[in-house]
Structure formats: C-alpha cells, structure tokens
Write a protein that holds these residues in place. Structure first.
Motif, PDB file in Angstrom:
ATOM      1  N   LEU A 123       0.825  -1.202   0.000  1.00  7.79           N
ATOM      2  CA  LEU A 123       0.000   0.000   0.000  1.00  7.79           C
ATOM      3  C   LEU A 123       0.863   1.258   0.000  1.00  7.79           C
ATOM      4  N   VAL A 124       1.932   1.259   0.789  1.00  8.77           N
ATOM      5  CA  VAL A 124       2.812   2.426   0.875  1.00  8.77           C
ATOM      6  C   VAL A 124       3.483   2.709  -0.468  1.00  8.77           C
ATOM      7  N   PHE A 125       3.737   1.661  -1.257  1.00  2.63           N
ATOM      8  CA  PHE A 125       4.351   1.861  -2.580  1.00  2.63           C
ATOM      9  C   PHE A 125       3.511   2.798  -3.438  1.00  2.63           C
ATOM     10  N   PHE A 126       2.202   2.595  -3.452  1.00  7.42           N
ATOM     11  CA  PHE A 126       1.333   3.430  -4.276  1.00  7.42           C
ATOM     12  C   PHE A 126       1.145   4.815  -3.678  1.00  7.42           C
ATOM     13  N   MET A 127       1.389   4.967  -2.373  1.00 10.02           N
ATOM     14  CA  MET A 127       1.268   6.264  -1.723  1.00 10.02           C
ATOM     15  C   MET A 127       2.554   7.070  -1.803  1.00 10.02           C
ATOM     16  N   THR A 128       3.634   6.455  -2.269  1.00 13.45           N
ATOM     17  CA  THR A 128       4.933   7.110  -2.364  1.00 13.45           C
ATOM     18  C   THR A 128       5.161   7.590  -3.794  1.00 13.45           C
ATOM     19  N   PRO A 129       5.666   8.808  -3.989  1.00 18.57           N
ATOM     20  CA  PRO A 129       5.887   9.330  -5.345  1.00 18.57           C
ATOM     21  C   PRO A 129       7.042   8.632  -6.064  1.00 18.57           C
ATOM     22  N   ILE A 130       6.735   7.474  -6.590  1.00 19.54           N
ATOM     23  CA  ILE A 130       7.722   6.717  -7.358  1.00 19.54           C
ATOM     24  C   ILE A 130       7.325   6.698  -8.830  1.00 19.54           C
ATOM     25  N   VAL A 131       6.074   6.339  -9.103  1.00 20.83           N
ATOM     26  CA  VAL A 131       5.585   6.339 -10.482  1.00 20.83           C
ATOM     27  C   VAL A 131       4.693   7.559 -10.736  1.00 20.83           C
ATOM     28  N   TRP A 132       4.628   8.472  -9.791  1.00 23.95           N
ATOM     29  CA  TRP A 132       3.934   9.751  -9.984  1.00 23.95           C
ATOM     30  C   TRP A 132       4.767  10.840  -9.329  1.00 23.95           C
ATOM     31  N   SER A 133       4.645  12.046  -9.851  1.00 22.87           N
ATOM     32  CA  SER A 133       5.490  13.157  -9.424  1.00 22.87           C
ATOM     33  C   SER A 133       4.807  13.985  -8.344  1.00 22.87           C
ATOM     34  N   TYR A 134       5.408  14.026  -7.199  1.00 22.95           N
ATOM     35  CA  TYR A 134       4.878  14.827  -6.094  1.00 22.95           C
ATOM     36  C   TYR A 134       5.014  16.323  -6.393  1.00 22.95           C
ATOM     37  N   GLU A 135       6.134  16.728  -6.984  1.00 23.84           N
ATOM     38  CA  GLU A 135       6.361  18.135  -7.282  1.00 23.84           C
ATOM     39  C   GLU A 135       5.317  18.677  -8.254  1.00 23.84           C
ATOM     40  N   ARG A 136       4.920  17.847  -9.228  1.00 24.52           N
ATOM     41  CA  ARG A 136       3.939  18.304 -10.199  1.00 24.52           C
ATOM     42  C   ARG A 136       2.566  18.513  -9.551  1.00 24.52           C
ATOM     43  N   LEU A 137       2.208  17.650  -8.616  1.00 21.48           N
ATOM     44  CA  LEU A 137       0.934  17.810  -7.931  1.00 21.48           C
ATOM     45  C   LEU A 137       0.931  19.058  -7.050  1.00 21.48           C
ATOM     46  N   VAL A 138       2.043  19.303  -6.355  1.00 20.74           N
ATOM     47  CA  VAL A 138       2.130  20.471  -5.483  1.00 20.74           C
ATOM     48  C   VAL A 138       2.091  21.757  -6.312  1.00 20.74           C
ATOM     49  N   ALA A 139       2.643  21.707  -7.523  1.00 22.01           N
ATOM     50  CA  ALA A 139       2.647  22.895  -8.391  1.00 22.01           C
ATOM     51  C   ALA A 139       1.268  23.204  -8.969  1.00 22.01           C
ATOM     52  N   ASN A 140       0.337  22.255  -8.851  1.00 26.19           N
ATOM     53  CA  ASN A 140      -1.014  22.464  -9.368  1.00 26.19           C
ATOM     54  C   ASN A 140      -1.871  23.107  -8.271  1.00 26.19           C
TER      55      ASN A 140
END
Length: 292
Positions: A210-227
């Motif tokens: 579960l933590v794998f999908f909650m961690t920004p590995i295959v998705w970008s955390y910076e891009r979400l924060v910039a939105n």
C-alpha cells in the motif's frame, strides 16, 4: 579453631566475579555487545550475503546480472506507461521512476525480509552460538549488493538522458548510509516482534504494498504540489515517511536541489527507530531463540 586468611586467598577472592557484576539477559551491555560482536564477524556475514545472491541465480547463464536486467525492464515499462498516462517528458520522467524504484527496492527489501530475518534463520539461531545482529548485518549487506547491481541502470540512464549532476551528487553517499542505518533498526525491531507474533510479516507485506502506491515513485509529487487545484491535498503525501527516505537519495542522484525538510524528518525517524530497536533488543534478545 582459627582460620588464617592469607594474601593469596584475598587475591583469589577478589578475582572471583560477583553475581552483581554479571549482566543479566536484559541489559544494555549485552544489547550493545551483540551489535559489536556481529560487526566483528563481518567476514562471515559478508560471505553469506554474497552466497545468498549466488544461490538465488545458481545455474543461470547470466547469474546476478538478472538483478539489473529485471530492474531495467520494470523501470522502463513503468516509466513509459505512467509517463504517457500523466503526459510527462520521458527524458526526465523515466530516470525519475527508475531511481525511485531503485531506492524503493532497497527500502522494501529491508522491511519485508527484515520482518522474517530471525524466522528464516531459525536453524542457525537454535544451534549456532552467534549474535542476533549477525543475521541483520547479513540482510542489510545483501540488500546493499542488490542496490549496487541496480546502479548500472542509473548510470545508463544518465548517459542516455544527461542530468545536471554536480557536487550535490556526492550527498547520495551519506543519504544511502542513512538508508542502511534505518534498514538495520527496522530488521531488528520487526524481526524480534515477528518471532513472537507470526501475523506480523503478512501484515507488513500488505502495508508495504500500500505504501508503494502512496509514495511518489511512479507519480510526481512536485507536479501535484505545483497544481493550485490539488496543492493543499497533495501535501498530505508528506505524512508518508517513505517519501522523505526516497527523496533524500533521489534528489542528489538526479541533480535536483536538496530539500533539507526531508533530511530533518529522516533524522528524527532514524533516532526514534534506533531507540525503539535497542530497547526491544535489550528486553527480548534472549527470548528470540525460544520464539523461533
């Protein structure tokens, strides 16, 4: 009848250890002594860790190279797939995903195998008088070898997709050392608890997935924060400790600016984790041989 006490008798009596001088099973001296003795036997756990990898790929043509090949295939497939879904630039997103997977494999390996480190070595613990930490050192060393094998993927990607690497790349060395230190306390703490409660390993496996999908590995955390539309909700991801552990190493490996906030969080977790692990080792080290 008078009894004469000679000087030799007094010296012999003084040399005899008193009961209060012998540390009990629950003592800090024995807990730290276990860690020291395990480190002194690094030639043994170093050899065993390497043999673990060789045995896994025994009689295969490429041998341990399969570690790098499988890592490269998975990183490339996931990078292309999620890059297309999120409309990311492949030149930056593929190395982002590959390095994230590289770090995550080390973290998840220490967590998943750490919960079973003493259960898997039941025979050695019962019949070989060796410190418990030897099995922990062996586990972390094995995961380090996996990580070093997979570094070839990072080198190839940096050649194909050059990143602005500089002096900050050297910070990857202490960052990885911090990951190794955390792998040690995780294995000690979860390993001891799991020997007593055998439901712990499957629970940890489910939570880790579960933590794998909650961690920004295959998705970008910076891009979400910039939105601006989702920035506030995206910051909830920082409550996930794995995010900070991944970022302290991924940032220098990709030449990105170093964010000290991640280091502060990781530092606190490291100290608290080792305190908890040492307390557990002090109190329950002697019972592991009976629980396994």
């Amino acid at each position: 009848m008078a009894v004469t006490v000679t000087a030799d008798d007094e010296r012999a009596e003084g040399a005899r250890p008193l009961a209060d001088d012998v540390p009990g099973p629950r003592s800090w001296q024995r807990a730290f002594g276990d860690l020291r003795q395990g480190w002194r036997q690094r030639s043994l756990w170093g050899y065993l860790g390497w043999q673990d990898i060789k045995q896994r790929y025994r009689r295969s043509v490429l041998g341990p190279l399969w570690i790098t090949i499988s890592m490269a295939v998975i990183a490339t497939a996931m990078g292309i797939l999620y890059g297309a879904l999120f409309q990311e630039d492949l030149a930056t997103f593929l190395p982002y995903v590959a390095v994230g997977l590289l770090i995550w494999n080390f973290i998840s390996g220490c967590i998943l195998e750490g919960s079973e480190v003493f259960i898997a070595n039941e025979g050695l613990i019962r019949f070989l008088p060796a410190p418990l930490s030897l099995h922990v050192y062996r586990l972390v060393w094995r995961q380090t070898l996996f990580f070093l094998h997979n570094l070839a993927v990072w080198v190839i990607l940096m050649i194909i997709f050059p990143h602005p690497l500089g002096w900050q790349t050297l910070i990857a060395l202490p960052a990885f050392a911090v990951l190794v230190a955390n792998g040690g306390w995780i294995a000690i703490l979860t390993g001891i608890i799991a020997t007593r409660f055998r439901d712990i390993p499957p629970i940890i496996a489910s939570v880790t997935q579960l933590v794998f999908f909650m961690t920004p590995i295959v998705w970008s955390y910076e891009r979400l924060v910039a939105n601006p539309a989702v920035a506030e909700r995206a910051r909830i991801a920082e409550l996930n400790p794995a995010l900070h552990f991944v970022e302290i190493l991924r940032e220098p490996m990709l030449g990105d600016p170093i964010v000290l906030r991640h280091w502060y969080v990781v530092g606190v977790i490291t100290v608290v984790g080792w305190v908890a692990a040492l307390v557990c080792l002090r109190n329950y080290r002697a019972r592991v041989a009976y629980w396994v």
